[in-house]
Design a protein around this motif. Structure first.
Motif, PDB file in Angstrom:
ATOM      1  N   ARG A 101      -7.692  -0.604  -1.818  1.00  0.00           N
ATOM      2  CA  ARG A 101      -7.897   0.697  -1.197  1.00  0.00           C
ATOM      3  C   ARG A 101      -7.532   0.643   0.281  1.00  0.00           C
ATOM      4  O   ARG A 101      -8.010  -0.216   1.024  1.00  0.00           O
TER       5      ARG A 101
ATOM      6  N   LEU B  56       3.463   8.585   5.437  1.00  0.00           N
ATOM      7  CA  LEU B  56       3.221   8.055   4.095  1.00  0.00           C
ATOM      8  C   LEU B  56       1.930   7.241   4.048  1.00  0.00           C
ATOM      9  O   LEU B  56       1.155   7.339   3.084  1.00  0.00           O
ATOM     10  N   LEU B  57       1.690   6.453   5.097  1.00  0.00           N
ATOM     11  CA  LEU B  57       0.475   5.650   5.129  1.00  0.00           C
ATOM     12  C   LEU B  57      -0.763   6.522   5.307  1.00  0.00           C
ATOM     13  O   LEU B  57      -1.776   6.326   4.632  1.00  0.00           O
TER      14      LEU B  57
ATOM     15  N   GLN C  12      -1.301   9.544   4.411  1.00  0.00           N
ATOM     16  CA  GLN C  12      -1.602  10.256   3.170  1.00  0.00           C
ATOM     17  C   GLN C  12      -2.329   9.374   2.164  1.00  0.00           C
ATOM     18  O   GLN C  12      -3.081   9.868   1.317  1.00  0.00           O
ATOM     19  N   LYS C  13      -2.138   8.076   2.247  1.00  0.00           N
ATOM     20  CA  LYS C  13      -2.730   7.149   1.278  1.00  0.00           C
ATOM     21  C   LYS C  13      -4.096   6.606   1.701  1.00  0.00           C
ATOM     22  O   LYS C  13      -4.737   5.892   0.933  1.00  0.00           O
TER      23      LYS C  13
ATOM     24  N   LEU D 265      -7.167   5.835  -0.638  1.00  0.00           N
ATOM     25  CA  LEU D 265      -6.684   5.689  -2.007  1.00  0.00           C
ATOM     26  C   LEU D 265      -6.237   4.253  -2.271  1.00  0.00           C
ATOM     27  O   LEU D 265      -6.019   3.462  -1.349  1.00  0.00           O
ATOM     28  N   CYS D 266      -6.080   3.935  -3.544  1.00  0.00           N
ATOM     29  CA  CYS D 266      -5.550   2.628  -3.935  1.00  0.00           C
ATOM     30  C   CYS D 266      -4.045   2.626  -3.762  1.00  0.00           C
ATOM     31  O   CYS D 266      -3.366   3.600  -4.094  1.00  0.00           O
ATOM     32  N   CYS D 267      -3.533   1.518  -3.247  1.00  0.00           N
ATOM     33  CA  CYS D 267      -2.099   1.427  -2.954  1.00  0.00           C
ATOM     34  C   CYS D 267      -1.508   0.206  -3.642  1.00  0.00           C
ATOM     35  O   CYS D 267      -0.886  -0.650  -3.008  1.00  0.00           O
TER      36      CYS D 267
ATOM     37  N   GLU E  88       0.671   0.481  -6.151  1.00  0.00           N
ATOM     38  CA  GLU E  88       1.945   0.816  -6.782  1.00  0.00           C
ATOM     39  C   GLU E  88       3.099   0.249  -5.964  1.00  0.00           C
ATOM     40  O   GLU E  88       3.220   0.523  -4.781  1.00  0.00           O
TER      41      GLU E  88
ATOM     42  N   PHE F 181       5.211   2.751  -4.067  1.00  0.00           N
ATOM     43  CA  PHE F 181       4.754   3.268  -2.771  1.00  0.00           C
ATOM     44  C   PHE F 181       5.219   2.370  -1.639  1.00  0.00           C
ATOM     45  O   PHE F 181       5.788   2.821  -0.651  1.00  0.00           O
ATOM     46  N   TRP F 182       4.974   1.066  -1.755  1.00  0.00           N
ATOM     47  CA  TRP F 182       5.388   0.165  -0.693  1.00  0.00           C
ATOM     48  C   TRP F 182       6.902   0.148  -0.542  1.00  0.00           C
ATOM     49  O   TRP F 182       7.419  -0.059   0.550  1.00  0.00           O
TER      50      TRP F 182
END
Length: 405
Positions: free
Chosen positions: A362, A377-378, A380-381, A384-386, A388, A391-392
């Motif tokens: 998270r 982008l960061l 917005q996350k 949340l869990c990142c 994916e 995403f990176w």
């Protein structure tokens, strides 16, 4: 319904807008020590330098008329009388309310040595401060900015751009200690000194030196003397809540409110720099004096004052600025702690740096310096869990080998 709003900043303004949506005919009175329309305080440095004109400061030129607001400008709420549903102003006038919003903002903290009656000693907090400083500006004169936080750094940039010789004195071991870690702060220090501004870290002011009632120097605790034709004090802030002293409610570091922005006092709400709220995503209760937080809090408080039932999810710490040609963004939790993981996405190369704080998978927060194109982008996350990979993969500045999630 009779609504009383103490303040005319972003929280107060958005509370009025929310009230009017639900109650077009209720009476609204705003009390403010400043004798002007609501304006953007975050643009005060640009107003000082002339990069922004006075008329551009005001974000609601016909606000009072448009929303049918009665005003008491140039006045302060001196005392709150909860049982009587009244407030007493500093000129003795008493106003009655059905619902009261405390959106009185904050003020600069003044250390014992900081005497604003000395010619050349200022804070840079509001429009009036900027006008006083502007009238005293002299190119190549010496200015000392005491405090290397966000406000102090903005003051230093403004004075430097006006041709003054600026030195920043910061008690901590780095600049912008609340927003930046050691690596990011070092990049900022380098950019600051490259722009010709001196920096003194781990330093404190012992006393001011004066001549004929005007400041002429600053004596540091280590014995160093700095020449000073102008001293800007930026040593932190305090909430404006002294009017609650007789109520017995605790307010020293901000007033506690519930999810509806209601205080423990009957029919009294609070929003903006004066309130402690739960933070998102870290969940800690604290004052988060951010413009966007004040806007949202004011809107929710106003809606609930007018009979709504809207909950505040929590404030988010976020700062975005450019100082001495260097872009900086921090959001959410910016420092690691027990059980948290710090991951450097972009090492401090070529003036760019990015670090994130993770609780497992998270994302809790980030700080980014230099190349900030991927900051959105960061942000917005956050929360949340990142995990994916896709995403990176959207972050071209990320070195995949540095991410272990």
């Amino acid at each position: 319904m009779n609504y009383l709003i103490a303040g005319n900043g972003p929280a107060a303004v958005n509370a009025v807008k929310a009230i009017r949506r639900l109650d077009p005919s209720g009476g609204i009175t705003m009390v403010s020590p400043e004798e002007n329309l609501p304006y953007s305080r975050i643009m005060v440095p640009e107003y000082l330098t002339g990069e922004m004109q006075e008329e551009d400061l005001y974000f609601a030129p016909e606000f009072y008329e448009q929303y049918q607001v009665q005003t008491r400008l140039g006045k302060k709420v001196q005392q709150v009388l909860p049982r009587e549903h009244q407030v007493v102003l500093d000129d003795g006038e008493q106003l009655t309310y059905d619902r009261l919003l405390l959106a009185t903002g904050s003020r600069p903290f003044l250390p014992p040595w900081a005497d604003l009656s000395i010619d050349g000693v200022y804070c840079m907090w509001d429009k009036a401060d900027a006008e006083k400083i502007s009238a005293a500006l002299r190119p190549k004169a010496h200015a000392v900015v005491v405090g290397g936080g966000l406000v102090g750094m903005q003051a230093a940039r403004a004075l430097s751009s006006c041709g003054m010789k600026v030195c920043i004195v910061e008690l901590a071991d780095r600049l912008m200690v609340r927003q930046l870690d050691e690596t990011a702060a070092e990049l900022l220090r380098q950019a600051t000194e490259d722009a010709g501004v001196q920096v003194r870290l781990s330093a404190s002011v012992e006393q001011l030196e004066t001549a004929d009632g005007k400041v002429c120097g600053v004596r540091l605790a280590n014995g160093e003397r700095l020449a000073a034709d102008c001293v800007i004090v930026s040593a932190g802030v305090r909430p404006n809540l002294e009017m609650l002293e007789a109520t017995g409610i605790e307010y020293a570091r901000g007033i506690q409110v519930d999810e509806r922005l209601h205080t423990v006092l009957p029919d009294i709400y609070a929003a903006g720099d004066v309130v402690k709220t739960v933070g998102y995503p870290e969940g800690e209760s604290a004052v988060r004096a951010i413009w966007l937080n004040a806007v949202e809090q004011g809107e929710i408080a106003g809606e609930n004052m007018a009979g709504g039932h809207r909950a505040y999810a929590g404030g988010r710490s976020m700062n975005s600025t450019e100082l001495f040609g260097l872009s900086l963004i921090s959001a959410g939790c910016t420092m690691g702690g027990e059980g948290l993981t710090e991951k450097v996405l972009t090492p401090a190369l070529n003036g760019a740096y990015c670090k994130v704080i993770l609780d497992g998978e998270r994302l809790l927060g980030m700080q980014m310096v230099g190349d900030v194109q991927q900051a959105g982008l960061l942000v917005q996350k956050i929360g949340l869990c990142c995990n994916e990979g896709s995403f990176w993969g959207k972050l071209p500045t990320v070195n995949p080998e540095l991410i272990a999630i």
